[in-house]
Enzyme design. Sequence first.
Site, short mmCIF file in Angstrom:
data_model
loop_
_atom_site.label_atom_id
_atom_site.label_comp_id
_atom_site.label_asym_id
_atom_site.label_seq_id
_atom_site.Cartn_x
_atom_site.Cartn_y
_atom_site.Cartn_z
N ILE A 694 0.82 -1.23 0.00
CA ILE A 694 0.00 0.00 0.00
C ILE A 694 0.84 1.27 0.00
CG2 ILE A 694 -2.02 -1.04 1.09
CD1 ILE A 694 -1.08 0.06 3.76
N GLY A 695 2.16 1.16 0.08
CA GLY A 695 2.96 2.37 0.02
C GLY A 695 4.38 2.13 0.49
N SER A 699 11.65 4.65 5.46
CA SER A 699 12.20 3.54 6.21
C SER A 699 11.88 2.18 5.62
CB SER A 699 11.67 3.59 7.65
OG SER A 699 10.25 3.59 7.63
N GLY A 700 10.94 2.10 4.69
CA GLY A 700 10.65 0.81 4.10
C GLY A 700 9.29 0.76 3.44
N LYS A 701 8.90 -0.45 2.97
CA LYS A 701 7.61 -0.67 2.35
C LYS A 701 6.56 -0.97 3.41
CE LYS A 701 9.10 -2.46 -2.17
NZ LYS A 701 8.99 -3.59 -3.12
N VAL A 702 5.31 -0.66 3.08
CA VAL A 702 4.19 -0.91 3.99
C VAL A 702 3.17 -1.80 3.27
CG1 VAL A 702 2.37 0.11 5.41
CG2 VAL A 702 4.52 1.34 5.08
N ASP A 823 10.53 12.06 12.88
CA ASP A 823 10.00 12.12 11.51
C ASP A 823 8.49 12.42 11.53
OD1 ASP A 823 10.20 12.13 8.76
OD2 ASP A 823 9.92 9.97 8.57
#
Length: 992
Positions: A694-695, A699-702, A823
């Site tokens: 989904i995005g 910091s990484g993929k979700v 962040d």
Amino acid sequence: MPNYYSVSFFLSATFLLSLLPSSYPQSTNQSKDEHQILLGLKQHWGRSSPAFISWNSAAHCSWGGVTCTDGVVTAISLPNQTFIKPIPPSLCRLKDLTRLDLSYNNFSTSFPTTLYSCFNLTYLDLSNNLFVGHLPNDISSLSAQLEHLNLSTNRFAGSIPTSIGRFPKLKSLLLDNNGFDGCYPAEEISYLSDLEVLTLAYNPFVPAPIPKEFGRLTSLTYLWLSNMNITGDIHENLSNLSNLSVLALTGNMMQGTIPMWIWQLKKLQILYLYDNNFTGSIASNVTALSLVEIDLSTNRLTGRIPEDFGKLTSLTLLFLYNNQLHGLIPPSIGLLPNLKDIRLFNNMLSGALPPELRKHSPLGNFEVPNNNLSGELPDGLCSNKQLYDIVVFNNSFSGKLPKSLDGCYRLNNLMLFNNHFTGEFPKNLWSVVTNQLSVVMIQNNNFSGTFPTQLPWNFSRLDISNNRFSGPIPTLAGKMKVFKAANNLLSGEIPWDLTGISQITDLDLSMNQITGPIPMAIGVLKELNALNLSGNQISGNIPAAFGFMSVLTILDLSANALCGEIPHDFNKLKLNILNLSMNQLTGEIPTTLQTEAYDLRFNPGLCVSSISSIHNFPICRARANISNNISRRLIFLFSVLASIMLLSSVVGGFLLLRRQKERQDPQPWKLTPFHALHFTEHDIISGLCDQNWIGSGRSGKVYRVYIADEAGGGSMVAVKKIWSLQNLDENVEKDFLAEAHILGQIRHTNIVKLLCFVSNSKEKLLVYEYMENGSLDRWLHQRERISAPATLDWPMRLQIAIDSARGLCYMHHGCSPAVVHRDIKSANILLDSEFRAKIADFGLARILLKAGEPDSVSAMGGTFGYMPPEYGYQQRVNEKVDVYSFGVVLLELTTGRVANGGGAEYSLAQWAWRQYQENGLSVDLLDEEIQNPVQNEDILAVFMLGVICTGQQPSMRPSMKEVLHVLLRFNIISRGGSLQHAASEETALLAP
């Protein structure tokens, strides 16, 4: 001062009560004639008048303002109808009319001689209109039956005709408040032997003594002769007026002494002789025991206050101010049971106050300033909690304030300045909950004590200068116009939130122990005329916002530790006094300040242009030299960057070979739970496929992963797959797990739950609760991708801001150690199904830090547009980085703009600050989709809060607890609540 119109009101009321309608039969023809006459009046004066609403039925005796006796009209009462047209002759065709009241209208003609035909009038009230010209010489042509004639408060001029004395039955004659500038016929008026009320006050008559002929008016009960140019003394003949209850001779040019006989008038209740030139002492033998009010102020009376005044048990008001009285205030004054108001200021009174003062009476106002009084204030001064004014300045009072003041909740004005009071100031007088204080002036004493966090909302003037108050400066809010606290022991920083006192005109905090910077929000004080912060330890730069304070005329920042340049926006100011001496300022002095009129001395870093008119400063160095220095520094910087890039390429190649080797040797998965779970690591791993993606973030993929449960249902979780964390050494791996465990223990309504941590040597997965409505970023900036409602209204946006602030506040102030997010951005504020906000990715920056300094900045340095300026030059950061980022979110919520829409050169925070500097707070700054005249002021206040949070200096930014307090205040007050409610709700919301 009493209302002298009360006599008119009393007589009018008496008249109205006597007008009771009757339905006895009378001649049918007369009734028909009167009916038509009244309809003619309605037609003449206008059908829209309120009294005419009921003038429709057949029975005119029941119409409003009409009174009948035995079936015929005997009285017309039509006050306050705004009639303009003259009184018509047809009115006097009402043959039995005895009473006529047309007061408080707008008649502007000369005296209405048409009323001469009203032969039976006994009562005529034409007061409070706009009648002009002279009274006619034949005014006696009015009804000989006249008992009441009220022509007060009009615009009549000239002399009063002698024929005014030809009304043998007249009982009240009211001619006050006109423009009579000739003479009045004292002799003729004295023939009105039945006269009970006479008012000639407030007319510019030709100066003359008080008429001795008035002594014949022995039936008088009310004599009002104020402000009519009376000269001389009070004639002895007036002693015959034994029925007087009111005697008012104020505002004249009378002289001599106050006669003894006045104090022996048995029926006298009100005695007003103020604002004359009476001399001598007040009679010591007072037997007029009916006296209720005495006002002898503003004369030249001498001697002592009579002890006999203590016998006047009906006395409610005693005004003796502006005289030359001396000696003690009689102790018997303190025993008067009905005394409500005592004013003795501007005399030469001495000694202590009556010890029983206020214990036996409903005293509300107490004013004795500018005397020689001493001792302590009486213990019972506010014993029954009714006192609303204590004014005792410029005396020699000493000691501590009485304990009864601690609960004096009706107190409105407290003026104790220039005395010798000591001890701690009563804390309850600062109470936000019950206090009604508006003015507190206690300067030049020796009070000590501290302030509460917040002062009462209704304070308008507070002056505590030259005392020994200590502790932090309180937050000011509400109606404050003047705050002076010079020469105390106040410490700490100036409160950053100044939005609550935007109407203040005079602020003086000089000669204290104040530290920290001048708040950037100083620019909201648009009404500020004078500011004095001299003699403190204030540091940092002078805010450029000073340049936009257009009414500022006095500015003193001397003897501090200010540094940097004087903002060039100072060129816009029109200062009468400017003192910036004894600081550490540098750079070129703004052009308009290069004058001997301003004090800029003892700033060794300041310089002037070569054409300056001041000679105590060096000429600024050529800008070319500065430019060459900058160029050399840039060349050196680029050389260092090139070396770093070459080294990075070598190290990168080595790391790439290592990762290729690690891919060939995967390790088993391990799940670390932080909550009760109904899934395994296998459920999570199996859901990490492209269709669930989904995005992606920094910091990484979700992924969105659906987890089925045993009952046949299921739920969503969000899984963040961390970028590039493989084969960490053992120490770093332990740090990572330890940080994740800390974050997993956090429980707060406004923080996204970290459910568990799944990892092996190759991958790191963080599993969170799923938020149905996605991120705030999508709703603000990606509306084309989401369904209705496509717009968040202002109440929803404010609630999102409060929710987010609560989460951050808990991380900063409720966790030990504090958790810094690093962040914060609209993409990391997630919304649940009811659009309640929660902070996501909390602490992720921290758990991604490499081994070494635990607070050093890593590659995980936030997102452009949200990063504070200290990221570029500080090795350590604290909670203020989150405050900056949250300020950007507030700017997004209020303006609808993206955080980094201007590219690398121009962030939203810079845009907002520049707009505020150039244009102030304008509705044009706001997102058009939330603009609303009712809400714009609150939205602009939140915008200003965002500007404050994004200040350049971390120390100038508020804490998240302070930010939450302000947001709660906006929200609760907009819903009709109070500051106290806001404070209590804030305390509750800080809990998990």
